[in-house]
Design a protein around this motif. Structure first.
Motif, PDB file in Angstrom:
ATOM      1  N   ARG A 160       0.828  -1.210   0.000  1.00 14.90           N
ATOM      2  CA  ARG A 160       0.000   0.000   0.000  1.00 14.90           C
ATOM      3  C   ARG A 160       0.862   1.259   0.000  1.00 14.90           C
ATOM      4  N   VAL A 161       1.986   1.238   0.712  1.00 19.18           N
ATOM      5  CA  VAL A 161       2.880   2.398   0.723  1.00 19.18           C
ATOM      6  C   VAL A 161       3.499   2.608  -0.652  1.00 19.18           C
ATOM      7  N   VAL A 202       0.791  13.489   1.918  1.00 22.91           N
ATOM      8  CA  VAL A 202       0.710  12.040   1.812  1.00 22.91           C
ATOM      9  C   VAL A 202       0.239  11.478   3.146  1.00 22.91           C
ATOM     10  N   ALA A 203      -0.814  10.649   3.100  1.00 23.10           N
ATOM     11  CA  ALA A 203      -1.318   9.980   4.298  1.00 23.10           C
ATOM     12  C   ALA A 203      -0.907   8.516   4.225  1.00 23.10           C
ATOM     13  N   LEU A 204       0.039   8.117   5.051  1.00 16.67           N
ATOM     14  CA  LEU A 204       0.513   6.744   5.049  1.00 16.67           C
ATOM     15  C   LEU A 204      -0.536   5.829   5.670  1.00 16.67           C
ATOM     16  N   PRO A 205      -0.582   4.578   5.222  1.00 18.70           N
ATOM     17  CA  PRO A 205      -1.562   3.629   5.784  1.00 18.70           C
ATOM     18  C   PRO A 205      -1.195   3.276   7.218  1.00 18.70           C
ATOM     19  N   PRO A 206      -2.106   2.613   7.941  1.00 19.98           N
ATOM     20  CA  PRO A 206      -1.796   2.199   9.315  1.00 19.98           C
ATOM     21  C   PRO A 206      -0.567   1.298   9.354  1.00 19.98           C
ATOM     22  N   ARG A 207       0.113   1.322  10.483  1.00 20.53           N
ATOM     23  CA  ARG A 207       1.328   0.529  10.643  1.00 20.53           C
ATOM     24  C   ARG A 207       0.998  -0.964  10.640  1.00 20.53           C
ATOM     25  N   ALA A 222       9.488  12.806   7.436  1.00 27.97           N
ATOM     26  CA  ALA A 222      10.159  13.480   6.322  1.00 27.97           C
ATOM     27  C   ALA A 222       9.145  14.037   5.324  1.00 27.97           C
ATOM     28  N   LEU A 223       8.084  13.262   5.025  1.00 24.55           N
ATOM     29  CA  LEU A 223       7.076  13.736   4.082  1.00 24.55           C
ATOM     30  C   LEU A 223       6.302  14.923   4.646  1.00 24.55           C
ATOM     31  N   THR A 224       6.047  14.901   5.935  1.00 24.26           N
ATOM     32  CA  THR A 224       5.337  16.033   6.552  1.00 24.26           C
ATOM     33  C   THR A 224       6.180  17.302   6.467  1.00 24.26           C
ATOM     34  N   LYS A 225       7.469  17.183   6.761  1.00 20.55           N
ATOM     35  CA  LYS A 225       8.348  18.354   6.668  1.00 20.55           C
ATOM     36  C   LYS A 225       8.482  18.827   5.225  1.00 20.55           C
ATOM     37  N   ARG A 226       8.576  17.872   4.296  1.00 22.63           N
ATOM     38  CA  ARG A 226       8.674  18.257   2.883  1.00 22.63           C
ATOM     39  C   ARG A 226       7.421  18.976   2.423  1.00 22.63           C
ATOM     40  N   HIS A 227       6.238  18.477   2.832  1.00 27.81           N
ATOM     41  CA  HIS A 227       4.988  19.120   2.435  1.00 27.81           C
ATOM     42  C   HIS A 227       4.887  20.522   3.031  1.00 27.81           C
ATOM     43  N   ALA A 228       5.291  20.673   4.282  1.00 24.25           N
ATOM     44  CA  ALA A 228       5.264  22.003   4.893  1.00 24.25           C
ATOM     45  C   ALA A 228       6.209  22.956   4.174  1.00 24.25           C
TER      46      ALA A 228
END
Length: 493
Positions: free
Chosen positions: A219-220, A230-235, A262-268
């Motif tokens: 899924r990732v 990007v919303a990652l799937p559940p662990r 990392a994706l959250t910081k990149r999106h911000a």
């Protein structure tokens, strides 16, 4: 033609690919080898045991039967009730023969239910030769007789210089051994089937945590991680950390946590950059327009102006106009990045292509402009102004980056539920090292395609093409080689 070796043949054999299939296959193979070893050992041991018992029976029979063959099955001193010479005490199928100088002189067989010996047993020359080769050493041997099949025979030296041979059939031993083989093979087959099914279920149950990790990883891998939020799937579910699968799941979850941070910081960071570009472009529009207006106003001064000042004012006006176009392009890209919707009206692409080519012929008379349009108009839903900008940028790119005399062909066609627009030129082509990033912002390669190209843009034309086409739900691609370059735009109808 050389024959394939064993390694090549083994390589072409189908092999289990998944870990579950390999573990199950290995379990079944190990069980098959173990059971086969046990079965072979049991069959060999039983065959040896039964053969030994048959040899003991041969020793008990002795030479009574072959000695009686000289007297039609009766010894000279036989009398009723004398067990020593009574052939009725012998087992059915007992074979006897007397050989003198390697030649069978007498032979006989006690058949089932017949107390008298059958002296009409047919032996071939090969049978006689086999009997003659039996060593007279007191040890039993196996001989195959054509009329009687396999026999266990014992040769003993007679009192008259002859050789007395007595034998018992191996049919009972072979039948017992064959029955054991059949039973062992049946049990082995059933055990393999049951083990394969039960082992597959057990391995599947044991690898459930690993399957969940694989499903989460799949899924990732399907998520678009290049840009945007990007919303990652559940662990993956936690497993026993003392097992290998549990350690893999824990490490994978930690990795997903790092990736999500990392994706959250990149999106911000992207959002801050987009806001900055939009704000800067919006704020620069007014001063740029003001500078341009003052330059044009100074050029309208009626009094005498030195030529140097006039030239400087003209350059200020030209550069201000160029800067204004760049600011507008940056503002458009910022709005498209922010996901602002475009207008949605029916747009006649055929009409837009005709207008764009007319403008291109006026600005690039040194090029040869050709059209390939369908008979029926091609209409798509979209923003007419932005689609006109796409056409203008593609044609301007072909004009600016190719030498005078280049043939540029614009093709429009309807394919299934899409409209395909192609701009082809026979210029020098786009260098291979530039092609992967040709639709990125501030990519400039005019010095490679056309050395005499004056000035050049800011490298935003093709990036605007890609952004506008993507906002319309379409795609844009490039195919280029020396002497052939094609930009192809596909839009949903």
């Amino acid at each position: 033609m050389s024959r394939p070796n064993v390694r090549d043949r083994l390589t072409r054999l189908p092999r289990p690919r998944t870990l579950r299939a390999r573990l199950t296959f290995g379990l079944v193979v190990l069980l098959a080898v173990s059971c086969a070893a046990v079965g072979v050992a049991a069959v060999v041991e039983l065959n040896g045991f039964l053969t030994q018992r048959l040899d003991e029976q041969l020793a008990q029979v002795g030479t009574r039967f072959p000695e009686s063959l000289e007297h039609n099955g009766k010894l000279p001193d036989d009398h009723d009730g004398d067990e020593r010479g009574d052939t009725r005490q012998m087992a059915a199928g007992t074979f006897g023969a007397r050989l003198l100088n390697g030649t069978v002189t007498n032979k006989g067989l006690i058949r089932s239910g017949d107390p008298a010996a059958d002296l009409t047993v047919d032996l071939t020359a090969q049978d006689a030769a086999r009997l003659a080769r039996v060593p007279v050493d007191g040890r039993a041997r196996t001989v195959r007789l054509s009329a009687l099949h396999d026999y266990r025979v014992l040769a003993t030296a007679g009192r008259d210089g002859d050789v007395l041979i007595v034998g018992l059939p191996l049919e009972g031993v072979e039948a017992t051994v064959h029955r054991l083989e059949l039973v062992a093979a049946s049990v082995l087959g059933m055990a393999l089937v049951v083990t394969g099914v039960a082992g597959g279920l057990w391995v599947r149950w044991s690898l459930r945590p690993l399957s969940r990790v694989a499903a989460t990883a799949t899924r990732v891998s399907e998520l678009p991680l290049a840009s945007g939020e990007v919303a990652l799937p559940p662990r993956a579910p936690d497993a026993d950390p003392g097992t290998e699968v549990g350690r893999v799941a824990a490490a994978f979850n930690r990795m997903l946590g790092h990736v999500e941070d990392a994706l959250t910081k990149r999106h911000a960071s992207e959002e801050r950059l987009r806001r900055f570009a939009a704000d800067a472009s919006h704020e620069l529009r007014t001063p740029v327009a003001s500078v341009r207006g003052h330059a044009e106003l100074a050029l309208l001064h009626p009094g005498p102006v030195p030529p140097e000042v006039t030239r400087a004012l003209q350059r200020i006006a030209a550069e201000s106009s160029r800067m204004g176009l760049m600011v507008d392009d940056l503002l458009l890209l910022a709005r498209l990045d922010a996901g602002r919707p475009l207008e949605r009206h029916p747009v006649d692409l055929t009409h837009l292509v005709l207008d764009a080519v007319t403008d291109a012929r006026a600005t690039g008379p040194g090029h040869r402009w050709t059209l390939d349009l369908p008979e029926d108009p091609v209409t798509v839903p979209g923003d007419a102004h932005r689609l006109q900008q796409v056409l203008a940028n593609l044609l301007a790119n072909a004009r600016v980056h190719t030498p005078v005399g280049t043939k540029v062909t614009i093709t429009l066609e309807a394919v299934a539920d899409t409209a395909v627009l192609s701009v082809h030129d026979d210029g020098p082509g786009v260098p291979e090292e530039v092609q992967p990033g040709v639709f990125e912002r501030f990519t400039r390669a005019e010095h490679r395609r056309r050395v005499d190209a004056p000035g050049g843009g800011a490298g935003l034309g093709l990036s605007i093409v890609a952004a506008v086409v993507e906002a319309h739900g379409g795609t844009v691609g490039l195919e280029s080689s020396p002497g052939s370059t094609t930009f192809r735009v596909t839009l949903p109808v």
